[in-house]
Design an enzyme around this catalytic site. Structure first.
Site, PDB file in Angstrom:
ATOM      1  N   LYS A  52     -14.386   1.398   0.476  1.00 45.85           N
ATOM      2  CA  LYS A  52     -13.705   0.131   0.766  1.00 45.85           C
ATOM      3  C   LYS A  52     -14.629  -1.057   0.462  1.00 45.85           C
ATOM      4  O   LYS A  52     -14.220  -2.023  -0.179  1.00 45.85           O
ATOM      5  CB  LYS A  52     -13.293   0.127   2.240  1.00 45.85           C
ATOM      6  CG  LYS A  52     -12.640  -1.138   2.707  1.00 45.85           C
ATOM      7  CD  LYS A  52     -12.710  -1.270   4.213  1.00 45.85           C
ATOM      8  CE  LYS A  52     -14.055  -1.695   4.699  1.00 45.85           C
ATOM      9  NZ  LYS A  52     -14.379  -3.108   4.562  1.00 45.85           N
ATOM     10  N   GLN A  96     -11.648   2.536  11.715  1.00 45.47           N
ATOM     11  CA  GLN A  96     -11.626   3.795  10.975  1.00 45.47           C
ATOM     12  C   GLN A  96     -11.389   4.981  11.918  1.00 45.47           C
ATOM     13  O   GLN A  96     -12.082   5.132  12.920  1.00 45.47           O
ATOM     14  CB  GLN A  96     -12.954   3.956  10.210  1.00 45.47           C
ATOM     15  CG  GLN A  96     -13.033   5.183   9.349  1.00 45.47           C
ATOM     16  CD  GLN A  96     -11.984   5.198   8.243  1.00 45.47           C
ATOM     17  OE1 GLN A  96     -11.731   4.189   7.590  1.00 45.47           O
ATOM     18  NE2 GLN A  96     -11.340   6.337   8.043  1.00 45.47           N
ATOM     19  N   ASP A 119      -4.119  -1.841   8.171  1.00 48.11           N
ATOM     20  CA  ASP A 119      -3.835  -0.402   8.037  1.00 48.11           C
ATOM     21  C   ASP A 119      -2.358  -0.119   8.324  1.00 48.11           C
ATOM     22  O   ASP A 119      -1.859   0.959   7.986  1.00 48.11           O
ATOM     23  CB  ASP A 119      -4.680   0.407   9.042  1.00 48.11           C
ATOM     24  CG  ASP A 119      -5.810   1.167   8.357  1.00 48.11           C
ATOM     25  OD1 ASP A 119      -5.753   1.312   7.120  1.00 48.11           O
ATOM     26  OD2 ASP A 119      -6.712   1.615   9.075  1.00 48.11           O
TER      27      ASP A 119
END
Ligand code: NAP
Length: 293
Positions: A52, A96, A119
């Site tokens: 990322k 995450q 997300d």
């Protein structure tokens, strides 16, 4: 049979994002900023967050990572989420997953400001997505939609079978393809480990999306001739023929299934490269306040 080249589509989208970020920079405005919260030492999480950061650098998006120890408490993690929720210089952020066992993942995700939830895992974004309202769509399904769109694959009236019902891939994918829009308007069947007679169902699929986490589970005899096959699975297996000593395979037995498919995604180079790019697209949407005004 045509191979859906996710690597090439991801490259094209990155070029488009980079051009947009350059325009923002030239106008003297602050550029988009994506943050990530990384807890513990999970190697896959470190690889993903590293990917990322690299992708952000390539397109000019600012990237920051908040690294927390494996033993972090819920209270400490909530404080970091609060901080990022309030930081005007951060457009979007991800926490995450997976998180260590002492942390309630759902509680953490629900604490993210939905306007910064790039997300698309917050219940508000998931609900908006299901209602076909503006929403951040989870990165992997969003990436798959991009592949379908850019290859101009017809979905209306098609039988679509999704294998796997996880919250991050299968479940949102089934909702997205049944919505009254393009890509969508498909008749969707969602299968999971309790589904009997799987082969009967997959043989009826015009579009087969496989997100099971079962290496090379889908074989040629399970796939209708002329169907579109999207393989989400990623597995690292030992390989003597490669320099690194391992190779990546998917949930689909590519060599034989590709003989039946009209379009198919390879592993690697299919869905994988699209996931991070979709996160960048969501970050740009957050920056431009396209979803929440
Ligand atoms: N390319 C990417 O960027 C990307 C992103 C995310 C994930 N992935 C990969 O995609 C795969 C799936 O990930 P995930 O997170 O969605 O997986 P997951 O959370 O493990 O879910 C797997 C799903 O498959 C179902 N399933 C497992 N075995 C089955 C069987 N024999 N028959 C029918 N259904 C079966 C499970 O059913 P139950 O619900 O009944 O258990 C579950 O719904 C993994 O290989 C993962 O590494 C790739």
């Amino acid at each position: 049979m045509a191979i859906i080249d996710g690597k090439e589509i991801a490259r094209q989208i990155k070029t488009e994002i980079a051009a947009e970020v350059t325009t923002i920079l030239d106008s003297g405005k602050e550029v988009p900023h994506l943050a990530a919260v990384l807890v513990g030492d999970n190697p896959a999480s470190h690889t993903y967050v590293g990917g990322k950061e690299k992708a952000c650098l390539e397109v000019g998006i600012i990237s920051s990572v908040y690294k927390l120890s494996e033993s972090v408490s819920e209270k400490e993690l909530l404080e970091v989420i609060d901080y990022l929720n309030l930081d005007d210089h951060v457009d979007g952020f991800i926490v995450q997953l997976p998180l260590p066992k002492q942390i309630d993942e759902k509680k953490m995700i629900s604490h993210i400001n939905p306007a910064k939830d790039v997300d698309g895992f917050h219940p508000e974004n998931f609900g908006r997505m299901a209602l076909n309202l503006p929403a951040y769509i989870p990165a992997t399904p969003f990436g798959i939609l991009q592949l379908i769109e850019r290859y101009k694959i017809e979905t209306s009236g098609k039988n679509c079978v999704v294998l796997g019902r996880s919250h991050i891939v299968g479940s949102p994918m089934s909702i997205l393809l049944s919505r009254k829009t393009y890509p969508g308007d498909a008749t969707v069947t969602l299968c999971h480990s309790r589904t009997p007679n799987l082969k009967e169902i997959t043989l009826n699929a015009d579009i087969l999306i496989v997100a099971m986490g079962q290496p090379e589970f889908i074989t040629k005899d399970m796939v209708k001739k002329g169907s579109v096959v999207i393989d989400v699975g990623i597995h690292r297996i030992p390989s003597e023929s490669s320099k690194s000593g391992f190779k990546l395979i998917g949930d689909v037995k590519f060599d034989e299934v590709s003989r039946n498919a009209s379009y198919i995604t390879p592993v690697p180079g299919g869905v994988g490269p699209m996931t991070i790019v979709a996160l960048l697209m969501n970050t740009l949407k957050a920056y431009k306040k396209e979803i929440y005004f």
